[in-house]
Write a protein that holds these residues in place. Structure first.
Motif, PDB file in Angstrom:
ATOM      1  N   GLY A 110       0.578  -1.375  -0.089  1.00 53.43           N
ATOM      2  CA  GLY A 110       0.009   0.191  -0.021  1.00 53.43           C
ATOM      3  C   GLY A 110       0.759   1.347   0.135  1.00 53.43           C
ATOM      4  O   GLY A 110       2.037   1.195   0.398  1.00 53.43           O
ATOM      5  N   PRO A 111       0.478   2.258  -0.491  1.00 58.59           N
ATOM      6  CA  PRO A 111       0.994   3.587  -0.591  1.00 58.59           C
ATOM      7  C   PRO A 111       1.601   4.132   0.563  1.00 58.59           C
ATOM      8  O   PRO A 111       2.739   4.660   0.905  1.00 58.59           O
ATOM      9  N   GLU A 112       0.776   3.968   1.832  1.00 55.94           N
ATOM     10  CA  GLU A 112       1.154   4.830   2.929  1.00 55.94           C
ATOM     11  C   GLU A 112       2.219   3.855   3.660  1.00 55.94           C
ATOM     12  O   GLU A 112       3.228   4.709   4.143  1.00 55.94           O
ATOM     13  N   ARG A 172      10.300  -2.332  -7.992  1.00 61.52           N
ATOM     14  CA  ARG A 172       9.374  -2.035  -9.108  1.00 61.52           C
ATOM     15  C   ARG A 172       8.033  -1.840  -8.462  1.00 61.52           C
ATOM     16  O   ARG A 172       7.310  -0.551  -8.912  1.00 61.52           O
ATOM     17  N   ILE A 173       7.499  -2.942  -7.918  1.00 58.77           N
ATOM     18  CA  ILE A 173       6.326  -2.871  -7.290  1.00 58.77           C
ATOM     19  C   ILE A 173       6.145  -1.454  -6.304  1.00 58.77           C
ATOM     20  O   ILE A 173       5.188  -0.893  -6.114  1.00 58.77           O
ATOM     21  N   GLN A 174       7.233  -1.395  -5.299  1.00 57.99           N
ATOM     22  CA  GLN A 174       7.166  -0.045  -4.523  1.00 57.99           C
ATOM     23  C   GLN A 174       7.165   1.128  -5.286  1.00 57.99           C
ATOM     24  O   GLN A 174       6.553   2.274  -5.095  1.00 57.99           O
ATOM     25  N   GLU A 175       7.802   1.326  -6.306  1.00 57.39           N
ATOM     26  CA  GLU A 175       7.830   2.685  -7.353  1.00 57.39           C
ATOM     27  C   GLU A 175       6.595   2.646  -7.761  1.00 57.39           C
ATOM     28  O   GLU A 175       6.169   3.850  -8.006  1.00 57.39           O
ATOM     29  N   LEU A 176       5.905   1.729  -8.677  1.00 60.80           N
ATOM     30  CA  LEU A 176       4.721   1.958  -8.959  1.00 60.80           C
ATOM     31  C   LEU A 176       3.529   2.201  -7.914  1.00 60.80           C
ATOM     32  O   LEU A 176       2.371   2.775  -8.103  1.00 60.80           O
ATOM     33  N   LEU A 178       4.252   3.755  -5.163  1.00 57.75           N
ATOM     34  CA  LEU A 178       4.471   5.165  -4.686  1.00 57.75           C
ATOM     35  C   LEU A 178       3.894   6.342  -5.892  1.00 57.75           C
ATOM     36  O   LEU A 178       3.384   7.410  -5.633  1.00 57.75           O
ATOM     37  N   ALA A 179       3.757   5.755  -6.988  1.00 59.01           N
ATOM     38  CA  ALA A 179       3.232   6.525  -8.168  1.00 59.01           C
ATOM     39  C   ALA A 179       1.812   6.739  -8.125  1.00 59.01           C
ATOM     40  O   ALA A 179       1.092   7.521  -9.103  1.00 59.01           O
TER      41      ALA A 179
END
Length: 210
Positions: A110-112, A172-176, A178-179
């Motif tokens: 999740g983003p948070e 890559r998963i974290q990057e997407l 955060l996007a």
């Protein structure tokens, strides 16, 4: 009766551990990891400060509380693979399954949560350490099944390649995340990218065997 009492005590311990972790994660995401104190976490969970440190000796483990499962993931995939299945095939299968289910251990947190880690130097350093520990565990698992004729460095070399690939895909998963991309979109993007990465690994590892 003794066994039942032990079971209840263990269940209570797990509940307390989860309670502390949940409150810690909430506070970390609200206030930032560096800014949140153990005392604040203890107060929120209504336990003593010593109870928090007994369950979580390291503050980082309050946020990354699934670290043991994370570091064991790749080694377990190799150890539990089907008869005749190669380690690479098992790791590919396990990762694709993790993407399909949006498994948090693969990076779908999740983003948070992703932002909490990205904004904390301490957590970012701990995550890098966990990736290193996961690679070491994988090397040990590969060494246990390596052909006798392979050079001594082979398991560590394969683990370095496989570990780097998993680290890249996790990032890559974290990057997407955060996007602002939703999990379904992330999975749709990462699945073919993972196939590409594992195909590259397959070519490289096969060349090393020839």
């Amino acid at each position: 009766m003794g066994t039942e009492s032990m079971g209840l005590r263990e269940s209570k311990k797990q509940e307390t551990r989860q309670l502390i972790s949940d409150h810690a994660t909430r506070l970390f995401m609200e206030q930032g990891f560096e800014q949140t104190t153990i005392t604040e976490i203890a107060t929120a969970a209504r336990v003593a400060k010593k109870t928090v440190t007994n369950y979580f000796p390291r503050k980082e483990d309050l946020a990354l509380d699934h670290h043991e499962a994370f570091t064991a993931t790749l080694a377990r995939a190799v150890a539990d693979r089907a008869e005749g299945e190669s380690p690479l095939a098992a790791l590919r299968r396990e990762f694709i399954a993790a993407v399909e289910t949006c498994d948090p251990v693969a990076g779908f947190a999740g983003p948070e949560f992703a932002r909490m880690i990205a904004e904390s130097p301490t957590l970012s350093a701990r995550l890098r350490e966990l990736h290193d520990l996961r690679e070491e565990a994988l090397a040990q698992a590969l060494a246990a099944v390596a052909p006798a004729q392979d050079p001594a460095v082979a398991p560590r070399a394969a683990a370095a390649l496989l570990g780097a690939a998993h680290r890249l895909l996790f990032q890559r998963i974290q990057e997407l995340t955060l996007a602002g991309e939703p999990n379904a979109r992330i999975a749709a993007v990462v699945a073919p990218e993972a196939t590409y990465v594992f195909d590259l690994l397959g070519a490289g590892l096969s060349a090393g065997e020839s």
